[in-house]
Design an enzyme around this catalytic site. Structure first.
Site, mmCIF file in Angstrom:
data_model
loop_
_atom_site.group_PDB
_atom_site.id
_atom_site.type_symbol
_atom_site.label_atom_id
_atom_site.label_comp_id
_atom_site.label_asym_id
_atom_site.label_seq_id
_atom_site.Cartn_x
_atom_site.Cartn_y
_atom_site.Cartn_z
ATOM 1 N N ASP B 152 0.828 -1.211 0.000
ATOM 2 C CA ASP B 152 0.000 0.000 0.000
ATOM 3 C C ASP B 152 0.863 1.263 0.000
ATOM 4 O OD1 ASP B 152 -2.478 1.347 0.072
ATOM 5 O OD2 ASP B 152 -2.337 1.617 2.240
ATOM 6 N N LYS B 175 2.163 -15.461 -2.956
ATOM 7 C CA LYS B 175 2.670 -16.625 -3.688
ATOM 8 C C LYS B 175 3.670 -17.448 -2.890
ATOM 9 C CE LYS B 175 1.594 -14.726 -8.194
ATOM 10 N NZ LYS B 175 0.684 -15.814 -8.614
ATOM 11 N N ARG B 196 -9.396 9.878 -13.379
ATOM 12 C CA ARG B 196 -8.802 9.987 -12.045
ATOM 13 C C ARG B 196 -8.452 8.625 -11.461
ATOM 14 N NH1 ARG B 196 -13.226 13.226 -9.047
ATOM 15 N NH2 ARG B 196 -11.836 13.153 -7.257
ATOM 16 N N LYS B 197 -8.719 7.584 -12.221
ATOM 17 C CA LYS B 197 -8.352 6.241 -11.758
ATOM 18 C C LYS B 197 -6.948 5.885 -12.217
ATOM 19 C CE LYS B 197 -12.706 3.680 -11.813
ATOM 20 N NZ LYS B 197 -13.435 2.639 -12.561
#
Lengths: 242, 242
Positions: B152, B175, B196-197
């Site tokens: 993040d 994984k 805006r994505k």
């Protein structure tokens, strides 16, 4: 990955018991000195205490169980786990004995304050979570990584009765930020089982249920048969769950 | 959610500057006393130091920039942020001044040791990450929540030049587990922009690139225009990024 195993091993207080002989001595000697972090402490807010009391009442008829929570794994469990499941080249034993469970490695009140309750029939886990001041992301709000952590832990517990599961996928929709120091309710339930795959849905809501902060789906992958199949019904650890 | 704003505000050392007047005084006075956690300390392993040196060399021609990192937001930035973007009912100022950035709230070496480097042309951020003993999930390995945290944070930095972004979705495939105390390389890149994505892809690999530990896609949602549009080119903060 294997991340949900730890919590479960901690809860059960016993290794996954293909050779269960030495296990019970271990549990009975170690539980005396280990602090259970799933019990109220002075940092808990009124909201958290109230919810805790409500859920403890639900536990009285046996439908719900409070799940204890520890900072460190008993040394023997750790060794046993490493011997059985972990890369044998990874054997820095002295160092590992200093390791701490991520979500319990903060000072009281500053990190993750939480308690979990498990309902076997509903295959559901509820986590009452108060976020401390050291979990900050954007000023005044809980970090997305801290939210992911509490989601991962709670969903891990949800798979508890099914077996030891490893989280394969975590998919989180962040809808409304969670204010620091507030209490929220994390609700996880197994929505589907396909062989060794579990599908767990998760939501995080405000205490008044008016705000949906987070939604998530988690895919734990069962790696071992249910632990309770190995545990005698009278073992202290199994009382929590079965 | 707003979680990636913090880091960026810290990096830029200035509020998002619709009224930039009083900002520069703030930056120049506060940078003296704030510790930059993105620099080597005695807990860093040889692997981490070697990688750090390699990336610092890449910085010499200006293609890469090291991103500084702080534990707390300057008080003025915090106030400014709250005034502009945060629920005005959330104003426990005294308490908030004690809040700490989640990923920097551990003692040296025990939690997240990391440094990030940013490449503007490639829209790419690399995070060199050493996981301390208090990030444990399954015995001997890093907790899934800690991995989500570093994903993040790194993807948040990746959106840096585009504007202030809020993480809307985090989708992580675990994984291979990451051994505690090892060093891994987190690599994030903007793969697509739709209005805006943003679509950011992320991978975590071992230092020798032989093991792919984690893959993730993150969807930050831009909430404000790029900060550098507000900052004069000569401001100290913009030197880091632009």
């Amino acid at each position: 990955m294997l991340r949900s195993c730890v919590a479960r091993l901690r809860v059960l207080g016993a290794p996954p018991a293909r050779r269960p002989g030495p296990v019970w001595r271990l549990f009975s000697s170690e539980k005396v000195i280990r602090k259970d972090y799933g019990l109220p402490n002075p940092s808990w807010s009124k909201d958290l205490r109230l919810l805790f009391d409500q859920f403890m009442k639900k536990c009285e008829d046996g439908s719900w169980k409070r799940l204890p929570s520890y900072r460190q794994n008993p040394t023997q469990i750790l060794k046993d786990f490493q011997t059985r499941f972990v890369d044998p080249s990874f054997t820095k034993e002295e160092q590992m004995s200093k390791a701490q469970q991520f979500s319990r490695s903060f000072e009281e009140g500053l990190g993750f304050e939480y308690v979990m309750f498990y309902n076997k029939v509903e295959k559901r886990t509820v986590c009452l979570f108060q976020a401390g001041l050291h979990l900050q992301g954007v000023p005044g709000y809980v970090h997305g990584g801290a939210i992911a952590t509490i989601v991962d832990i709670t969903t891990g517990m949800c798979a508890l009765a099914e077996g030891i599961a490893m989280t394969a996928n975590l998919n989180i929709d962040y809808k409304k930020p969670i204010p620091l120091c507030s209490v929220v309710v994390v609700n996880c339930q197994i929505s589907k089982t396909e062989g060794r795959k579990l599908f767990v849905s998760c939501s995080i809501q405000s205490v008044d249920e008016k705000t949906l902060h987070t939604e998530a789906t988690v895919l734990p992958f069962l790696s071992f048969p249910p632990l309770h199949l190995y545990l005698p019904p009278s073992s202290p650890s199994s009382l929590y769950l079965l």
